[in-house]
Design an enzyme around this catalytic site. Sequence first.
Site, PDB file in Angstrom:
ATOM      1  N   LYS A 184     -36.715  -5.036   0.333  1.00 39.01           N
ATOM      2  CA  LYS A 184     -36.304  -6.427   0.145  1.00 39.01           C
ATOM      3  C   LYS A 184     -37.411  -7.261  -0.467  1.00 39.01           C
ATOM      4  CE  LYS A 184     -32.735  -6.447   3.716  1.00 39.01           C
ATOM      5  NZ  LYS A 184     -32.248  -7.042   4.981  1.00 39.01           N
TER       6      LYS A 184
ATOM      7  N   LYS B  98     -22.819   4.113  -1.831  1.00 39.35           N
ATOM      8  CA  LYS B  98     -21.908   3.453  -0.902  1.00 39.35           C
ATOM      9  C   LYS B  98     -21.474   2.093  -1.441  1.00 39.35           C
ATOM     10  CE  LYS B  98     -21.724   2.286   4.036  1.00 39.35           C
ATOM     11  NZ  LYS B  98     -22.523   2.227   5.279  1.00 39.35           N
TER      12      LYS B  98
ATOM     13  N   LYS C 214     -21.348  -5.044  -0.618  1.00 39.38           N
ATOM     14  CA  LYS C 214     -21.025  -6.409  -1.038  1.00 39.38           C
ATOM     15  C   LYS C 214     -22.154  -7.043  -1.838  1.00 39.38           C
ATOM     16  CE  LYS C 214     -22.563  -8.429   3.377  1.00 39.38           C
ATOM     17  NZ  LYS C 214     -22.121  -9.136   4.599  1.00 39.38           N
TER      18      LYS C 214
END
Length: 327
Positions: A112, A194, A197
């Site tokens: 991140k 996968k 969103k």
Amino acid sequence: MKKIIFSGIKPTGIPTLGSLLGAMSHWEKLSSDYNCLYCVVDMHAITIRQDPKVLRENGRNLLAWLIALGLDPEKNILYFQSNVPAHAELSWILNCYTYVGELNRMTQFKDKSAKNTENINAGLYTYPVLMAADILLFQTNLVPVGEDQRQHLELCRDIAGRFNKVYGDVFAVPDAFVPPVGARIMGLQNPTDKMSKSDDNANDCIYLSDSPDSIVKKFKKAVTDSDNQIKMSEEKPGISNLLTIYACVKGITLAEAEAEFSGAGYGHFKQSVGEAVAQTLAPYQQEHARLMADPANLDAIAAKGAEKASEMALKTLAKVKNVIGFN
């Protein structure tokens, strides 16, 4: 006594078909066997800058989806993390029982940070400690986690074990919860990854709020291959993913799905999968719209859930304060 399950969901976007088929579709059944808490973890969400109005609306939106998908507020505790201050208070205490070296090894912080170079804040760094507090506050026995969160759960277990070694059996040490087998739903444009969103390609993902037309169009654009055979195979990730989705939403086996499309062309197949998904999502979307039309009711549900969660959390927090020597 029923075992306790805690699950935290970030209000940073609309849930996806992957989330529904992989996990959420099984949650409704858990309340008969477990005491379940589902927390909208808005405190976790602010490690990335949020528009206040959007964050508040996303929180209500997610709460409405949880209820629309079958989580009865009378049988499950549904609440906003920020409405239970014990989360933050225990997080600070646990910071003092967590080693810097442990946090340095967290791969999600590294990932991140690389994506968010202009805002590498301390909250992002200590995110796993707040997650540990979320779990340990409720004497949680079981935590549903994906592969991306297993490292955080292991840290939580280490913190609980370390604290208990010093002060006795204060915390239940949680285990990972493996729910009934859910489908691993992959992206429509990249069927080796996968469905997420957070994907930049909107055509890769089916959101629960997508219109029927949008759903069908996305499936028509789904990546397949060139041999025109509809069968499960590691060499055919796109077709295998579409068969898995179809079998899940129709409630049939993969073999039955294969047989249904034996000899069919890819165009017909993809159209059929899209229509089946749209039909499955329609009642959830209608219930979600009904719930969102009454924000006061959603706020009342969240407030009642926060009251129940606080009652549980404060018992643990009082025990922690006592053993460490706070007055």
